[in-house]
Design an enzyme around this catalytic site. Sequence first.
Site, short mmCIF file in Angstrom:
data_model
loop_
_atom_site.label_atom_id
_atom_site.label_comp_id
_atom_site.label_asym_id
_atom_site.label_seq_id
_atom_site.Cartn_x
_atom_site.Cartn_y
_atom_site.Cartn_z
N SER A 563 0.85 -1.19 0.00
CA SER A 563 0.00 0.00 0.00
C SER A 563 0.89 1.24 0.00
O SER A 563 1.68 1.42 -0.91
CB SER A 563 -0.96 -0.04 1.18
OG SER A 563 -2.01 0.88 1.03
N ASP A 649 -9.66 -3.74 -5.59
CA ASP A 649 -9.13 -2.85 -4.56
C ASP A 649 -9.68 -1.44 -4.78
O ASP A 649 -9.54 -0.87 -5.87
CB ASP A 649 -7.60 -2.85 -4.63
CG ASP A 649 -6.95 -2.16 -3.44
OD1 ASP A 649 -7.65 -1.43 -2.72
OD2 ASP A 649 -5.74 -2.35 -3.26
N HIS A 684 -8.33 -4.82 -1.26
CA HIS A 684 -7.06 -4.28 -0.78
C HIS A 684 -6.32 -5.27 0.12
O HIS A 684 -5.10 -5.32 0.13
CB HIS A 684 -7.33 -2.98 -0.02
CG HIS A 684 -6.09 -2.19 0.26
ND1 HIS A 684 -5.32 -1.63 -0.73
CD2 HIS A 684 -5.49 -1.85 1.44
CE1 HIS A 684 -4.29 -0.98 -0.18
NE2 HIS A 684 -4.38 -1.10 1.12
#
Length: 726
Positions: A563, A649, A684
């Site tokens: 991320s 995501d 995600h």
Amino acid sequence: MSQPPVADRRPVTSEHHGRTRVDDYEWLRDKGAPEVTAHLEAENAYTQERTAHLAELRQAIFDEIKGRTRETDLSVPTRNRGHWYYGRSFEGKEYGASCRVPVTDPDDWTPPRPAEDCAPDQPALPGEELLLDLDALAEGHEFFSLGGSSVSPDGTLLAYSTDVVGDERYTIRVLDIASREHRSDEIEGVIGGATWDPAGEHLYYVTLDDSWRADKVWRHRLGTSQADDELVHHEEDGRFFVGVGRSRSDRFMIIACGSKITSEYRFLDSRAPEEGFRVFSERREGLEYSLDHAVIGGEDVFLVLHNATGPDFELGCAPVAPTPPEDWRPLVPHDPAVRLEDVDAFGGHLVVHQRSEGLTQLRILELGADGVADDYLVEFDHEVYTVGSGGNPGFGQPTVRLGYTTMAVPSSVYDYDVRSRELTLLRRAPVLGGYEPDDYEEHRLWATAEDGVQVPISIVCRRGAREDDGGGTRPVPTLLYGYGAYEASYDPYFSVARLSLLDRGAAFAIAHVRGGGEMGRRWYDDGKLDRKQHTFSDFIACGRHLVETGWTTPETLVAEGASAGGLLMGAVANQAPELFGGVLAGVPFVDNLTTMLDASLPLTVTEYDEWGNPEADPAVYDYIASYAPYDNVAATTYPPILAETSLNDTRVLYVEPAKWVAKLRATALNGADVLLRTEMAAGHGGVSGRYKAWHDRAFSLAWVLDRMGLAERIPTPSGGAAVTNP
């Protein structure tokens, strides 16, 4: 071996502040377009082909993770009102179940213990009542996630939310626990779960706007349609997001509104509901605070954790009424050496979550008739550890449930009895196969950053792994992990999967770089906005420190981040490619300039206080452009890169790593060594289900071990001798 996929170049030109930018791969943003799907599938096929030689290793790692895990297991029960609540897992099942049993002795806070040989098809505890069978809920869905579950105050109903796509938009349903029948209530498009009001007549929940910002709080009356729900609060400032909860005391409903740097809370007193929600303290730019209810010295007060008196926060108290910061009374004054992070209020004590010198701490404030009677820390023995409290729903409980771990000690659950000051170990996560923490050594190292700042590193390896035959030390392959954003602290923790690295002779390290919160608020401030470069240079400094002190070599040093940590991976790959033998980037935020230039994309506006607004400010544009991974790909030799993403995501869109890999493939001198793996039915957090997650991690770790030159290494068994070079 086949040639790697090459994405078409379809230049799109944009201008901002007189700067011209050409993007060849923006067409990959068209999710669902046949040509985009075909390209992602071609990348997946190429990645499978390039890693086919690791198939046996992947299976071995999966088997090791599975073999170390007690598949049929039970969490430590948590007491809430009249029941003990716990989770169960079952051999062969992905998701498990949640259950409860009645409290039999109101004065006994010792959680019940199941029989050691609890069979999967038998109750774990006498009087067990099933709440949710998650495997049954997941049946027929390739992806499944439980957003949250909450039992009504009278204990008869269960509100829970599920996501079967991976986009973190949940649907709430209400279950009658006794009859196992669902009520008619069904609420769609929710972020997270639901919160009951104190009377158990309404559910509060939060929905998202088109840019995936939590902006509305709703109140739902049981038995009615979602179309009839009442909008309680709408946050129109695009920088702010909202949340809703109930105080532990059950007296107040609380709505939180916050940007990255500013807070505002509203409260509803169940003793005076006719007053509605009232603002506690109006937002002031840069003022952050949180709100909870406590009873101190017989007086109802609001606890206010705030930064009005200093960046590392102060704990104050105020009347249960709208109160400006000037009237907040200090309870724990600001201390620049101690970062106060959170506070939990109970009837007889307060628990303050804090950190000092990079370590987490729990501080107990015992309450007496006249106020705070004592103030002390709960002590632990290890040099480097992580501690936090959780599973403490009861306002009147005399115990504090703690979670504790180190990089060698598995996750442990303790109860701390405030009355006796006794710390009782309730459970240490079992690691099967004879695991011994003493077989591993942990260290805290310090690297010197470019500007002289000392950056902590936590590292673990097999005991004796660095010893050579002559009694000296030798380098070991090392996986260096980093994050460094949002003041999120990546503290030391134990991982069963990581043992597959350590037992093959590798080390695992965490670089606690600026942008995180490990060393206090200044650590965060010094790694955001126009100081973001510190995050990258800190990580590079940590890597160089490990090489220069003989811990590892550049050829066997692999970097990993996900991320915002994936942005870190892209930046260090550009800035110091010679330092790493591989880079593993999970759901990486690598096209951040494009994202921050588009206010319509998920989360962009709420992120301005973290990254800046390049659309409004040319200086911000230039600064982000100077480090953005996608914009700085160069015609040089990169370390081999594995980028992993998910099609659904909503936090970091799949298109960012897809574009990044396409540009690396076309530009880097070794573009064929860049791999992209896209989960086509996940979000995600990656795939759902524990077995799927184990296979997923086994894929990544096999690639890491291959980069380290350890793919053929036979792991040292638990309790065995130290690993030596072949």
